[in-house]
Motif scaffolding. Structure first.
Motif, PDB file in Angstrom:
ATOM      1  N   ASN A   1       0.832  -1.213   0.000  1.00  0.00           N
ATOM      2  CA  ASN A   1       0.000   0.000   0.000  1.00  0.00           C
ATOM      3  C   ASN A   1       0.859   1.252   0.000  1.00  0.00           C
ATOM      4  OD1 ASN A   1      -2.296  -1.553   0.044  1.00  0.00           O
ATOM      5  ND2 ASN A   1      -2.704  -1.250   2.205  1.00  0.00           N
ATOM      6  N   PHE A   2       1.936   1.241   0.776  1.00  0.00           N
ATOM      7  CA  PHE A   2       2.835   2.393   0.842  1.00  0.00           C
ATOM      8  C   PHE A   2       3.521   2.624  -0.501  1.00  0.00           C
ATOM      9  CE2 PHE A   2       6.975   4.313   2.000  1.00  0.00           C
ATOM     10  CZ  PHE A   2       6.499   5.508   2.533  1.00  0.00           C
ATOM     11  N   ALA A   3       3.983   1.557  -1.131  1.00  0.00           N
ATOM     12  CA  ALA A   3       4.632   1.682  -2.445  1.00  0.00           C
ATOM     13  C   ALA A   3       3.654   2.225  -3.488  1.00  0.00           C
ATOM     14  CB  ALA A   3       5.182   0.330  -2.891  1.00  0.00           C
ATOM     15  N   GLN A   4       2.423   1.742  -3.445  1.00  0.00           N
ATOM     16  CA  GLN A   4       1.414   2.253  -4.372  1.00  0.00           C
ATOM     17  C   GLN A   4       1.115   3.723  -4.078  1.00  0.00           C
ATOM     18  OE1 GLN A   4      -2.140  -0.092  -4.566  1.00  0.00           O
ATOM     19  NE2 GLN A   4      -3.141   1.304  -5.990  1.00  0.00           N
ATOM     20  N   GLY A   5       1.073   4.079  -2.805  1.00  0.00           N
ATOM     21  CA  GLY A   5       0.845   5.471  -2.424  1.00  0.00           C
ATOM     22  C   GLY A   5       1.946   6.384  -2.912  1.00  0.00           C
ATOM     23  N   ILE A   6       3.189   5.934  -2.818  1.00  0.00           N
ATOM     24  CA  ILE A   6       4.316   6.738  -3.319  1.00  0.00           C
ATOM     25  C   ILE A   6       4.223   6.894  -4.837  1.00  0.00           C
ATOM     26  CG2 ILE A   6       6.807   6.632  -3.765  1.00  0.00           C
ATOM     27  CD1 ILE A   6       7.265   6.018  -0.930  1.00  0.00           C
ATOM     28  N   ALA A   7       3.897   5.809  -5.526  1.00  0.00           N
ATOM     29  CA  ALA A   7       3.779   5.885  -6.987  1.00  0.00           C
ATOM     30  C   ALA A   7       2.678   6.862  -7.393  1.00  0.00           C
ATOM     31  CB  ALA A   7       3.494   4.495  -7.552  1.00  0.00           C
ATOM     32  N   GLU A   8       1.552   6.812  -6.711  1.00  0.00           N
ATOM     33  CA  GLU A   8       0.459   7.731  -7.039  1.00  0.00           C
ATOM     34  C   GLU A   8       0.813   9.166  -6.673  1.00  0.00           C
ATOM     35  OE1 GLU A   8      -3.237   6.306  -5.453  1.00  0.00           O
ATOM     36  OE2 GLU A   8      -3.102   4.435  -6.589  1.00  0.00           O
ATOM     37  N   SER A   9       1.514   9.368  -5.565  1.00  0.00           N
ATOM     38  CA  SER A   9       1.932  10.707  -5.165  1.00  0.00           C
ATOM     39  C   SER A   9       2.902  11.300  -6.187  1.00  0.00           C
ATOM     40  CB  SER A   9       2.588  10.647  -3.785  1.00  0.00           C
ATOM     41  OG  SER A   9       3.068  11.903  -3.405  1.00  0.00           O
ATOM     42  N   ARG A  10       3.833  10.484  -6.650  1.00  0.00           N
ATOM     43  CA  ARG A  10       4.778  10.950  -7.679  1.00  0.00           C
ATOM     44  C   ARG A  10       4.046  11.273  -8.975  1.00  0.00           C
ATOM     45  NH1 ARG A  10       9.986   7.559  -8.685  1.00  0.00           N
ATOM     46  NH2 ARG A  10      10.239   9.331 -10.075  1.00  0.00           N
TER      47      ARG A  10
END
Length: 138
Positions: A79-88
């Motif tokens: 979830n954190f990795a997906q959140g970082i990808a979406e934030s970027r």
């Protein structure tokens, strides 16, 4: 020459945004959109339930604890990795929108070149571009 600021996923606002998003993604309806993570999520909940049940019966097993910890780590990290990808992605879209609104074009009208904003271009306008220029429109 001004130094260009590079995008880093370690910036505080991106990390905070990704952390908040990873916690909101623990909603089962959000997890259901990704079948692999949904199965992992349901397994995590099941193992956690069994772990609590074992604890209440005073029959706690180290193996069950390790499995629960690793499953929770997997779900939260994904979830954190997906959140970082979406934030970027959101940051890059905002940057592109900003570039589009501030980009100038060299429009040719009746053989005369004039400087206009890229947002003022219309279909069939003729523009002049040189090597290294930002293309003002698609």
């Amino acid at each position: 020459m001004a130094k260009k600021k590079r995008f880093s996923w370690l910036e505080k606002e991106h990390l905070v945004s990704a952390l908040k998003q990873s916690l909101t993604m623990l909603n089962p309806f959000v997890q259901a959109r990704n079948p692999v993570m949904f199965v992992t999520y349901v397994s995590t909940l099941l193992v956690t339930f069994l772990l609590i049940q074992s604890y209440l019966k005073s029959a706690l097993n180290a193996f069950e604890v390790h499995i629960a910890v690793w499953l929770w780590f997997t779900v939260l990290f994904a979830n954190f990795a997906q959140g970082i990808a979406e934030s970027r992605g959101k940051a890059q879209v905002a940057s592109l929108k900003k570039t589009q609104t501030h980009t100038h074009a060299r429009k040719v009208t009746n053989g005369v070149e004039e400087q206009v904003l890229a947002t003022d271009l219309h279909r069939d306008d003729i523009i002049v571009c040189e090597a290294g220029d930002i293309i003002p429109a698609d």
